[in-house]
Design a protein around this motif. Structure first.
Motif, PDB file in Angstrom:
ATOM      1  N   MET A   1       0.848  -1.179   0.000  1.00 26.67           N
ATOM      2  CA  MET A   1       0.000   0.000   0.000  1.00 26.67           C
ATOM      3  C   MET A   1       0.892   1.241   0.000  1.00 26.67           C
ATOM      4  O   MET A   1       1.781   1.367   0.836  1.00 26.67           O
ATOM      5  N   PRO A   2       0.659   2.181  -0.952  1.00 26.46           N
ATOM      6  CA  PRO A   2       1.506   3.377  -0.999  1.00 26.46           C
ATOM      7  C   PRO A   2       1.264   4.276   0.205  1.00 26.46           C
ATOM      8  O   PRO A   2       0.146   4.369   0.720  1.00 26.46           O
ATOM      9  N   LYS A   3       2.332   4.905   0.628  1.00 27.92           N
ATOM     10  CA  LYS A   3       2.242   5.817   1.757  1.00 27.92           C
ATOM     11  C   LYS A   3       1.679   7.157   1.279  1.00 27.92           C
ATOM     12  O   LYS A   3       2.165   7.729   0.313  1.00 27.92           O
ATOM     13  N   LEU A   4       0.647   7.628   1.945  1.00 27.40           N
ATOM     14  CA  LEU A   4       0.035   8.906   1.593  1.00 27.40           C
ATOM     15  C   LEU A   4       0.856  10.048   2.156  1.00 27.40           C
ATOM     16  O   LEU A   4       1.441   9.935   3.233  1.00 27.40           O
ATOM     17  N   PRO A   5       0.917  11.169   1.430  1.00 29.67           N
ATOM     18  CA  PRO A   5       1.688  12.304   1.943  1.00 29.67           C
ATOM     19  C   PRO A   5       1.028  12.880   3.187  1.00 29.67           C
ATOM     20  O   PRO A   5      -0.190  12.912   3.299  1.00 29.67           O
ATOM     21  N   TYR A   6       1.852  13.312   4.119  1.00 31.16           N
ATOM     22  CA  TYR A   6       1.342  13.928   5.341  1.00 31.16           C
ATOM     23  C   TYR A   6       1.173  15.420   5.135  1.00 31.16           C
ATOM     24  O   TYR A   6       2.012  16.071   4.521  1.00 31.16           O
ATOM     25  N   TYR A   7       0.076  15.935   5.615  1.00 28.95           N
ATOM     26  CA  TYR A   7      -0.097  17.378   5.633  1.00 28.95           C
ATOM     27  C   TYR A   7      -0.912  17.751   6.850  1.00 28.95           C
ATOM     28  O   TYR A   7      -1.682  16.969   7.368  1.00 28.95           O
ATOM     29  N   HIS A   8      -0.691  18.953   7.305  1.00 28.03           N
ATOM     30  CA  HIS A   8      -1.343  19.456   8.512  1.00 28.03           C
ATOM     31  C   HIS A   8      -2.701  20.046   8.165  1.00 28.03           C
ATOM     32  O   HIS A   8      -2.807  20.839   7.239  1.00 28.03           O
ATOM     33  N   ARG A   9      -3.734  19.654   8.890  1.00 21.73           N
ATOM     34  CA  ARG A   9      -5.072  20.189   8.662  1.00 21.73           C
ATOM     35  C   ARG A   9      -5.249  21.471   9.457  1.00 21.73           C
ATOM     36  O   ARG A   9      -5.048  21.502  10.662  1.00 21.73           O
ATOM     37  N   ASN A  10      -5.627  22.531   8.772  1.00 21.92           N
ATOM     38  CA  ASN A  10      -5.880  23.822   9.409  1.00 21.92           C
ATOM     39  C   ASN A  10      -7.358  24.184   9.359  1.00 21.92           C
ATOM     40  O   ASN A  10      -7.706  25.337   9.588  1.00 21.92           O
ATOM     41  N   VAL A  49      -4.251  21.511  -0.325  1.00 19.79           N
ATOM     42  CA  VAL A  49      -3.461  20.477   0.353  1.00 19.79           C
ATOM     43  C   VAL A  49      -2.232  21.097   1.011  1.00 19.79           C
ATOM     44  O   VAL A  49      -1.918  20.790   2.160  1.00 19.79           O
ATOM     45  N   LYS A  50      -1.554  21.983   0.298  1.00 23.78           N
ATOM     46  CA  LYS A  50      -0.345  22.599   0.847  1.00 23.78           C
ATOM     47  C   LYS A  50      -0.645  23.451   2.077  1.00 23.78           C
ATOM     48  O   LYS A  50       0.174  23.546   2.984  1.00 23.78           O
ATOM     49  N   LEU A  51      -1.833  24.078   2.102  1.00 18.69           N
ATOM     50  CA  LEU A  51      -2.202  24.917   3.237  1.00 18.69           C
ATOM     51  C   LEU A  51      -3.020  24.170   4.286  1.00 18.69           C
ATOM     52  O   LEU A  51      -3.302  24.718   5.350  1.00 18.69           O
ATOM     53  N   GLY A  52      -3.433  22.942   3.974  1.00 22.36           N
ATOM     54  CA  GLY A  52      -4.260  22.177   4.909  1.00 22.36           C
ATOM     55  C   GLY A  52      -5.663  22.732   5.004  1.00 22.36           C
ATOM     56  O   GLY A  52      -6.291  22.678   6.055  1.00 22.36           O
ATOM     57  N   ARG A  53      -6.159  23.273   3.893  1.00 25.52           N
ATOM     58  CA  ARG A  53      -7.491  23.898   3.850  1.00 25.52           C
ATOM     59  C   ARG A  53      -8.341  23.229   2.784  1.00 25.52           C
ATOM     60  O   ARG A  53      -7.828  22.583   1.879  1.00 25.52           O
TER      61      ARG A  53
END
Length: 68
Positions: free
Chosen positions: A1-10, A38-42
């Motif tokens: 299973m591919p690893k999903l990118p982590y991003y911070h949820r704002n 995705v980059k901003l977590g919005r």
């Protein structure tokens, strides 16, 4: 299973000057709105709303109307 990118949820957090600056920079680079989200977590809607408040255009330039 591919690893999903982590991003911070704002989601639900107030926008910071850093968020606004990143939004301006990414919009100027014609980054697609979902990628900005995705980059901003919005959410995409949050990005559209904030861009509207700051009078930032998220529309890419029309390649058919080039200056001569």
């Amino acid at each position: 299973m591919p690893k999903l990118p982590y991003y911070h949820r704002n989601t639900g957090m107030l926008w910071t000057e850093r968020d606004d600056s990143t939004l301006r920079k990414l919009a100027a680079q014609d980054t697609p709105t979902p990628v900005i989200g995705v980059k901003l977590g919005r959410t995409v809607n949050a990005v559209y709303n904030r861009a509207s408040q700051l009078d930032i255009s998220l529309m890419p330039p029309n390649p058919h109307h080039k200056r001569k």
